[in-house]
Scaffold this motif. Structure first.
Motif, PDB file in Angstrom:
ATOM      1  N   SER A  25       0.703 -31.182   2.369  1.00  0.00           N
ATOM      2  CA  SER A  25       0.571 -29.734   2.319  1.00  0.00           C
ATOM      3  C   SER A  25       1.826 -29.084   2.883  1.00  0.00           C
ATOM      4  O   SER A  25       2.605 -29.729   3.581  1.00  0.00           O
ATOM      5  CB  SER A  25      -0.659 -29.284   3.110  1.00  0.00           C
ATOM      6  OG  SER A  25      -0.521 -29.621   4.475  1.00  0.00           O
ATOM      7  N   GLY A  26       2.012 -27.833   2.555  1.00  0.00           N
ATOM      8  CA  GLY A  26       3.099 -27.072   3.133  1.00  0.00           C
ATOM      9  C   GLY A  26       4.285 -26.875   2.215  1.00  0.00           C
ATOM     10  O   GLY A  26       5.055 -25.931   2.393  1.00  0.00           O
ATOM     11  N   SER A  27       4.462 -27.775   1.247  1.00  0.00           N
ATOM     12  CA  SER A  27       5.578 -27.610   0.339  1.00  0.00           C
ATOM     13  C   SER A  27       5.391 -28.530  -0.852  1.00  0.00           C
ATOM     14  O   SER A  27       4.620 -29.482  -0.794  1.00  0.00           O
ATOM     15  CB  SER A  27       6.898 -27.922   1.031  1.00  0.00           C
ATOM     16  OG  SER A  27       7.977 -27.558   0.202  1.00  0.00           O
ATOM     17  N   ILE A  28       6.069 -28.206  -1.906  1.00  0.00           N
ATOM     18  CA  ILE A  28       6.015 -29.039  -3.107  1.00  0.00           C
ATOM     19  C   ILE A  28       7.433 -29.378  -3.501  1.00  0.00           C
ATOM     20  O   ILE A  28       8.293 -28.493  -3.591  1.00  0.00           O
ATOM     21  CB  ILE A  28       5.297 -28.303  -4.259  1.00  0.00           C
ATOM     22  CG1 ILE A  28       3.847 -28.011  -3.880  1.00  0.00           C
ATOM     23  CG2 ILE A  28       5.358 -29.135  -5.530  1.00  0.00           C
ATOM     24  CD1 ILE A  28       3.112 -27.187  -4.913  1.00  0.00           C
ATOM     25  N   PHE A  29       7.677 -30.638  -3.718  1.00  0.00           N
ATOM     26  CA  PHE A  29       9.006 -31.113  -4.072  1.00  0.00           C
ATOM     27  C   PHE A  29       8.985 -31.704  -5.480  1.00  0.00           C
ATOM     28  O   PHE A  29       8.051 -32.404  -5.845  1.00  0.00           O
ATOM     29  CB  PHE A  29       9.470 -32.184  -3.077  1.00  0.00           C
ATOM     30  CG  PHE A  29       9.510 -31.713  -1.655  1.00  0.00           C
ATOM     31  CD1 PHE A  29       8.449 -31.951  -0.796  1.00  0.00           C
ATOM     32  CD2 PHE A  29      10.609 -31.027  -1.176  1.00  0.00           C
ATOM     33  CE1 PHE A  29       8.472 -31.528   0.516  1.00  0.00           C
ATOM     34  CE2 PHE A  29      10.659 -30.593   0.131  1.00  0.00           C
ATOM     35  CZ  PHE A  29       9.586 -30.840   0.982  1.00  0.00           C
ATOM     36  N   SER A  30      10.010 -31.421  -6.238  1.00  0.00           N
ATOM     37  CA  SER A  30      10.072 -31.969  -7.594  1.00  0.00           C
ATOM     38  C   SER A  30      10.706 -33.352  -7.599  1.00  0.00           C
ATOM     39  O   SER A  30      10.438 -34.149  -8.491  1.00  0.00           O
ATOM     40  CB  SER A  30      10.839 -31.031  -8.519  1.00  0.00           C
ATOM     41  OG  SER A  30      12.151 -30.832  -8.030  1.00  0.00           O
ATOM     42  N   ILE A  31      11.536 -33.634  -6.639  1.00  0.00           N
ATOM     43  CA  ILE A  31      12.184 -34.942  -6.541  1.00  0.00           C
ATOM     44  C   ILE A  31      11.886 -35.510  -5.159  1.00  0.00           C
ATOM     45  O   ILE A  31      12.205 -34.883  -4.149  1.00  0.00           O
ATOM     46  CB  ILE A  31      13.700 -34.834  -6.759  1.00  0.00           C
ATOM     47  CG1 ILE A  31      13.985 -34.257  -8.150  1.00  0.00           C
ATOM     48  CG2 ILE A  31      14.357 -36.205  -6.589  1.00  0.00           C
ATOM     49  CD1 ILE A  31      15.457 -34.007  -8.401  1.00  0.00           C
ATOM     50  N   THR A  52       8.247 -43.167  -6.637  1.00  0.00           N
ATOM     51  CA  THR A  52       9.171 -42.051  -6.788  1.00  0.00           C
ATOM     52  C   THR A  52       8.544 -40.935  -7.614  1.00  0.00           C
ATOM     53  O   THR A  52       7.499 -41.132  -8.256  1.00  0.00           O
ATOM     54  CB  THR A  52      10.458 -42.509  -7.472  1.00  0.00           C
ATOM     55  OG1 THR A  52      10.160 -42.814  -8.855  1.00  0.00           O
ATOM     56  CG2 THR A  52      11.047 -43.733  -6.805  1.00  0.00           C
ATOM     57  N   SER A  53       9.211 -39.796  -7.628  1.00  0.00           N
ATOM     58  CA  SER A  53       8.728 -38.689  -8.445  1.00  0.00           C
ATOM     59  C   SER A  53       8.749 -39.044  -9.924  1.00  0.00           C
ATOM     60  O   SER A  53       8.013 -38.455 -10.715  1.00  0.00           O
ATOM     61  CB  SER A  53       9.577 -37.435  -8.185  1.00  0.00           C
ATOM     62  OG  SER A  53      10.948 -37.738  -8.282  1.00  0.00           O
ATOM     63  N   GLY A  54       9.575 -40.027 -10.284  1.00  0.00           N
ATOM     64  CA  GLY A  54       9.612 -40.490 -11.666  1.00  0.00           C
ATOM     65  C   GLY A  54       8.568 -41.541 -11.985  1.00  0.00           C
ATOM     66  O   GLY A  54       8.465 -41.984 -13.128  1.00  0.00           O
ATOM     67  N   GLY A  55       7.814 -41.967 -10.960  1.00  0.00           N
ATOM     68  CA  GLY A  55       6.739 -42.917 -11.187  1.00  0.00           C
ATOM     69  C   GLY A  55       7.096 -44.371 -10.941  1.00  0.00           C
ATOM     70  O   GLY A  55       6.277 -45.261 -11.147  1.00  0.00           O
ATOM     71  N   ARG A  56       8.321 -44.618 -10.495  1.00  0.00           N
ATOM     72  CA  ARG A  56       8.728 -45.997 -10.227  1.00  0.00           C
ATOM     73  C   ARG A  56       8.081 -46.468  -8.926  1.00  0.00           C
ATOM     74  O   ARG A  56       8.112 -45.761  -7.929  1.00  0.00           O
ATOM     75  CB  ARG A  56      10.234 -46.100 -10.129  1.00  0.00           C
ATOM     76  CG  ARG A  56      10.737 -47.513  -9.868  1.00  0.00           C
ATOM     77  CD  ARG A  56      12.246 -47.560  -9.914  1.00  0.00           C
ATOM     78  NE  ARG A  56      12.751 -47.241 -11.253  1.00  0.00           N
ATOM     79  CZ  ARG A  56      14.044 -47.235 -11.569  1.00  0.00           C
ATOM     80  NH1 ARG A  56      14.949 -47.510 -10.637  1.00  0.00           N
ATOM     81  NH2 ARG A  56      14.421 -46.926 -12.781  1.00  0.00           N
TER      82      ARG A  56
END
Length: 114
Positions: A25-31, A52-56
């Motif tokens: 919570s508190g923030s959303i990061f794209s990477i 990772t954000s890419g799913g790896r």
């Protein structure tokens, strides 16, 4: 302020399963990279699994084939499905987020014992 809250730890018999959850919570990061670490008494904190954000995904050799890390982006959460648990999996498990800084949860105890 970014907060990570783990849940799902507990006592389980050898061979059993547990599912850990970590809500951000508190923030959303794209990477980002999110991970589970664990620390047994008297030992260093070690990486268990990451995603990772890419799913790896990446796993420690000691948990490959038994643990699965996953995420639900809509819920800003990651999970760790732990199967075939062993006594040596006993530790405090911590959720970690690396994105424009590094953040840790408070930890959740996992005890594998008969």
């Amino acid at each position: 302020q970014v907060q990570l809250v783990e849940s799902g730890g507990g006592l389980v018999q050898p061979g059993g399963s547990l599912r850990l959850s970590c809500a951000v919570s508190g923030s959303i990061f794209s990477i980002y990279v999110m991970a589970w670490y664990r620390q047994a008494p008297g030992k260093q904190r070690d990486l268990v699994a990451s995603i990772t954000s890419g799913g790896r995904t990446n796993y420690a050799d000691s948990v490959k084939g038994r643990f699965t890390i996953s995420r639900d982006s809509a819920k800003n959460s990651i999970y760790l499905q732990m199967n075939s648990l062993k006594p040596e999996d006993t530790a405090v498990y911590y959720c970690n987020l690396f994105a424009l800084g590094e953040y840790w949860g408070q930890g959740t105890q996992v005890t594998v014992s008969s």
